[in-house]
Design an enzyme around this catalytic site. Structure first.
Site, PDB file in Angstrom:
ATOM      1  N   HIS A   1       0.834  -1.204   0.000  1.00  0.00           N
ATOM      2  CA  HIS A   1       0.000   0.000   0.000  1.00  0.00           C
ATOM      3  C   HIS A   1       0.868   1.254   0.000  1.00  0.00           C
ATOM      4  O   HIS A   1       2.094   1.191   0.154  1.00  0.00           O
ATOM      5  CB  HIS A   1      -0.934  -0.001   1.213  1.00  0.00           C
ATOM      6  CG  HIS A   1      -0.237  -0.054   2.541  1.00  0.00           C
ATOM      7  ND1 HIS A   1       0.236   1.066   3.189  1.00  0.00           N
ATOM      8  CD2 HIS A   1       0.076  -1.108   3.337  1.00  0.00           C
ATOM      9  CE1 HIS A   1       0.802   0.721   4.328  1.00  0.00           C
ATOM     10  NE2 HIS A   1       0.734  -0.604   4.441  1.00  0.00           N
TER      11      HIS A   1
ATOM     12  N   CYS B   1       2.727  -3.172   6.836  1.00  0.00           N
ATOM     13  CA  CYS B   1       3.140  -4.286   5.975  1.00  0.00           C
ATOM     14  C   CYS B   1       4.212  -3.769   5.035  1.00  0.00           C
ATOM     15  O   CYS B   1       5.307  -3.472   5.447  1.00  0.00           O
ATOM     16  CB  CYS B   1       1.935  -4.823   5.207  1.00  0.00           C
ATOM     17  SG  CYS B   1       0.889  -5.931   6.164  1.00  0.00           S
TER      18      CYS B   1
END
Length: 230
Positions: A189, A205
């Site tokens: 992302h 992440c």
């Protein structure tokens, strides 16, 4: 997951982060040897001319939001988007994530790959293996996990999701990684903290500069294979 989780509208409910961690041994056992399939020849040996970074990292108007320019001159140039020589048995179009080196590769034909710099949080080291992109989302919602809300009660207002936008920690795009019908809770992302690229962020992440995640998003398809190295 990352600073929180982001879940697509078509899902009924995401697994908890705790459930993911409990299942990690099984996931890792099924994916041993992923790192041995990749060999890089000369990370500094570029296969094409230096990109026009002034253009690549210029301000962007996207989804009704204004994204600032990335001050690319202030970063280690190895983390800037570039084409490199990269030898792998994986097919072109595959994404290979190397959390420890802070690189993400999009495999190209002819022994090349587009390499992007990434930032990695604790969750970025918590899972490895093969997956596919099940969903792609522009300006996705962010759902802080319960433990984060417990630490910071001000986040209670986002329990049902924070709408996408520049203040959203998920950034401009989200790629959702699944194994079959199981959500890994692993995401690639954007980020509203550009200086976290090339670092071990406190949480998250795999995060990318907004301009880079937009570029990657436009190049990959739903169903693309993703290899996350251990």
């Amino acid at each position: 997951m990352h600073l929180g989780t982001s879940r697509p509208a078509t899902k009924t409910r995401e697994l908890s982060r705790r459930s993911l961690l409990l299942g990690l041994p099984l996931l890792l056992a099924a994916c041993q040897g992923a790192s041995s399939r990749v060999r890089v020849a000369g990370l500094g040996s570029y296969a094409s001319a230096t990109p026009n970074y002034a253009s690549a990292y210029a301000p962007v108007r996207d989804g009704g939001f204004n994204l600032p320019a990335i001050p690319y001159q202030e970063f280690d140039p190895q983390y800037l988007r570039q084409t490199v020589r990269y030898y792998t048995a994986e097919e072109p179009g595959t994404i290979i994530v190397d959390p420890r080196s802070k690189f993400l590769y999009l495999v190209q034909p002819g022994g090349q790959a587009i390499r992007y710099g990434i930032g990695v949080g604790r969750a970025g080291f918590a899972w490895s293996g093969d997956a596919t992109i099940r969903f792609k989302r522009e300006w996705p919602k962010w759902f802080p996990p319960d433990e984060m809300i417990a630490r910071d009660p001000k986040l209670e207002k986002y329990r049902n999701g924070q709408d996408g936008g520049p203040r959203n920690p998920i950034g401009a795009r989200g790629l959702y990684l699944w194994q079959g019908n199981v959500d890994t809770l692993y995401r690639i992302h954007g980020t509203n903290q550009p200086r976290s690229i090339g670092t071990n962020a406190s949480s998250g992440c795999i995060r990318m500069w907004q301009q880079d995640i937009i570029d990657l998003y436009d190049r990959v398809n739903v169903g693309a294979k993703v290899v996350v190295l251990s």
